[in-house]
Design an enzyme around this catalytic site. Structure first.
Site, PDB file in Angstrom:
ATOM      1  N   ASP A   1      14.385   0.140  12.455  1.00  0.00           N
ATOM      2  CA  ASP A   1      14.516  -0.427  11.114  1.00  0.00           C
ATOM      3  C   ASP A   1      15.861  -1.146  11.017  1.00  0.00           C
ATOM      4  OD1 ASP A   1      13.101   0.382   8.109  1.00  0.00           O
ATOM      5  OD2 ASP A   1      15.071  -0.577   8.138  1.00  0.00           O
TER       6      ASP A   1
ATOM      7  N   ASN B   1       4.976   4.483   2.903  1.00  0.00           N
ATOM      8  CA  ASN B   1       5.028   4.152   1.479  1.00  0.00           C
ATOM      9  C   ASN B   1       3.854   3.242   1.122  1.00  0.00           C
ATOM     10  OD1 ASN B   1       7.489   5.549   1.297  1.00  0.00           O
ATOM     11  ND2 ASN B   1       8.652   3.733   1.871  1.00  0.00           N
TER      12      ASN B   1
ATOM     13  N   GLY C   1       7.288   2.835  -3.215  1.00  0.00           N
ATOM     14  CA  GLY C   1       8.491   2.212  -2.659  1.00  0.00           C
ATOM     15  C   GLY C   1       8.221   1.240  -1.537  1.00  0.00           C
ATOM     16  N   GLN C   2       6.970   0.774  -1.436  1.00  0.00           N
ATOM     17  CA  GLN C   2       6.629  -0.165  -0.359  1.00  0.00           C
ATOM     18  C   GLN C   2       7.168  -1.558  -0.670  1.00  0.00           C
ATOM     19  OE1 GLN C   2       2.419  -0.575   0.418  1.00  0.00           O
ATOM     20  NE2 GLN C   2       2.768  -1.637   2.367  1.00  0.00           N
TER      21      GLN C   2
ATOM     22  N   HIS D   1       3.098   0.484   7.757  1.00  0.00           N
ATOM     23  CA  HIS D   1       4.132   0.944   8.683  1.00  0.00           C
ATOM     24  C   HIS D   1       4.435   2.408   8.438  1.00  0.00           C
ATOM     25  CE1 HIS D   1       6.000  -0.923   5.140  1.00  0.00           C
ATOM     26  NE2 HIS D   1       6.955  -0.037   5.248  1.00  0.00           N
ATOM     27  N   LEU D   2       4.695   3.128   9.505  1.00  0.00           N
ATOM     28  CA  LEU D   2       5.178   4.499   9.430  1.00  0.00           C
ATOM     29  C   LEU D   2       6.673   4.478   9.677  1.00  0.00           C
ATOM     30  CD1 LEU D   2       2.536   6.436  11.592  1.00  0.00           C
ATOM     31  CD2 LEU D   2       2.423   5.832   9.171  1.00  0.00           C
ATOM     32  N   HIS D   3       7.429   5.083   8.786  1.00  0.00           N
ATOM     33  CA  HIS D   3       8.852   5.284   9.030  1.00  0.00           C
ATOM     34  C   HIS D   3       9.007   6.568   9.857  1.00  0.00           C
ATOM     35  CE1 HIS D   3      10.442   2.528   5.795  1.00  0.00           C
ATOM     36  NE2 HIS D   3       9.242   2.751   5.283  1.00  0.00           N
TER      37      HIS D   3
HETATM   38  P1  AMP Z   1       8.977  -0.069   2.929  1.00  0.00           P
HETATM   39  O1  AMP Z   1      10.027  -0.143   1.846  1.00  0.00           O
HETATM   40  O2  AMP Z   1       8.361   1.269   3.103  1.00  0.00           O
HETATM   41  O3  AMP Z   1       7.965  -1.178   2.770  1.00  0.00           O
HETATM   42  O4  AMP Z   1       9.746  -0.310   4.286  1.00  0.00           O
HETATM   43  C1  AMP Z   1      10.044  -1.575   4.780  1.00  0.00           C
HETATM   44  C2  AMP Z   1      11.137  -1.384   5.789  1.00  0.00           C
HETATM   45  O5  AMP Z   1      11.224  -2.553   6.583  1.00  0.00           O
HETATM   46  C3  AMP Z   1      12.526  -1.147   5.199  1.00  0.00           C
HETATM   47  O6  AMP Z   1      13.018   0.110   5.638  1.00  0.00           O
HETATM   48  C4  AMP Z   1      13.348  -2.310   5.748  1.00  0.00           C
HETATM   49  O7  AMP Z   1      14.661  -1.946   6.053  1.00  0.00           O
HETATM   50  C5  AMP Z   1      12.561  -2.696   6.970  1.00  0.00           C
HETATM   51  N1  AMP Z   1      12.720  -4.078   7.410  1.00  0.00           N
HETATM   52  C6  AMP Z   1      12.649  -5.207   6.665  1.00  0.00           C
HETATM   53  N2  AMP Z   1      12.828  -6.290   7.431  1.00  0.00           N
HETATM   54  C7  AMP Z   1      13.004  -5.840   8.708  1.00  0.00           C
HETATM   55  C8  AMP Z   1      13.251  -6.471   9.966  1.00  0.00           C
HETATM   56  N3  AMP Z   1      13.341  -7.819  10.078  1.00  0.00           N
HETATM   57  N4  AMP Z   1      13.388  -5.687  11.058  1.00  0.00           N
HETATM   58  C9  AMP Z   1      13.304  -4.347  10.960  1.00  0.00           C
HETATM   59  N5  AMP Z   1      13.068  -3.697   9.811  1.00  0.00           N
HETATM   60  C10 AMP Z   1      12.939  -4.425   8.693  1.00  0.00           C
END
Ligand code: AMP
Length: 112
Positions: free
Chosen positions: A28, A85, A91-92, A98-100
């Protein structure tokens, strides 16, 4: 086109940790823990809410990839968190499933 679609297309660089024919994992860009990776399907599903019966195996695969990148990062002993999310209240911010995978520090519960 989402930022993750652009990463998959090679238009935006990412720090890849794992790749196969169905999924990729990368760090991330804004880590919320000492280790923070994202596992995404190549298939452009918007979220788990967008997954159908035909995606059942893919969803399981994403979880196994999450466990693999966590193990590769040395997180098995200390533990880690896998979270996805969905939508505004979830919070998406990126509309590509995507899985964090977060680890390297104790996680609070309940999440904010
Ligand atoms: P969410 O808020 O669950 O949709 O998570 C989206 C995630 O994508 C966030 O944790 C961001 O920091 C991450 N993110 C956004 N742009 C990038 C990128 N170019 N490379 C890696 N992670 C990213």
């Amino acid at each position: 086109m989402t930022v993750f679609a652009r990463i998959l297309a090679g238009e935006i660089p990412a720090d890849f940790l794992y790749q196969d024919e169905l999924a990729v994992a990368f760090r991330d860009v804004s880590p919320q823990a000492p280790f923070h990776a994202l596992v995404i399907p190549r298939k452009p599903l918007k979220s788990v809410a967008d997954a159908g019966q035909e995606d059942t195996a893919l969803l399981g695969h994403l979880l196994r990839v999450a466990a693999r990148v966590a193990a590769d990062a040395g997180l098995e002993e200390g533990g880690y968190r896998v979270v996805t999310n969905v939508g505004a209240d979830g919070g998406q911010t990126v509309e590509h499933l995507h899985l964090h995978v977060l680890g390297g520090r104790p996680m609070g519960w309940p999440p904010g």
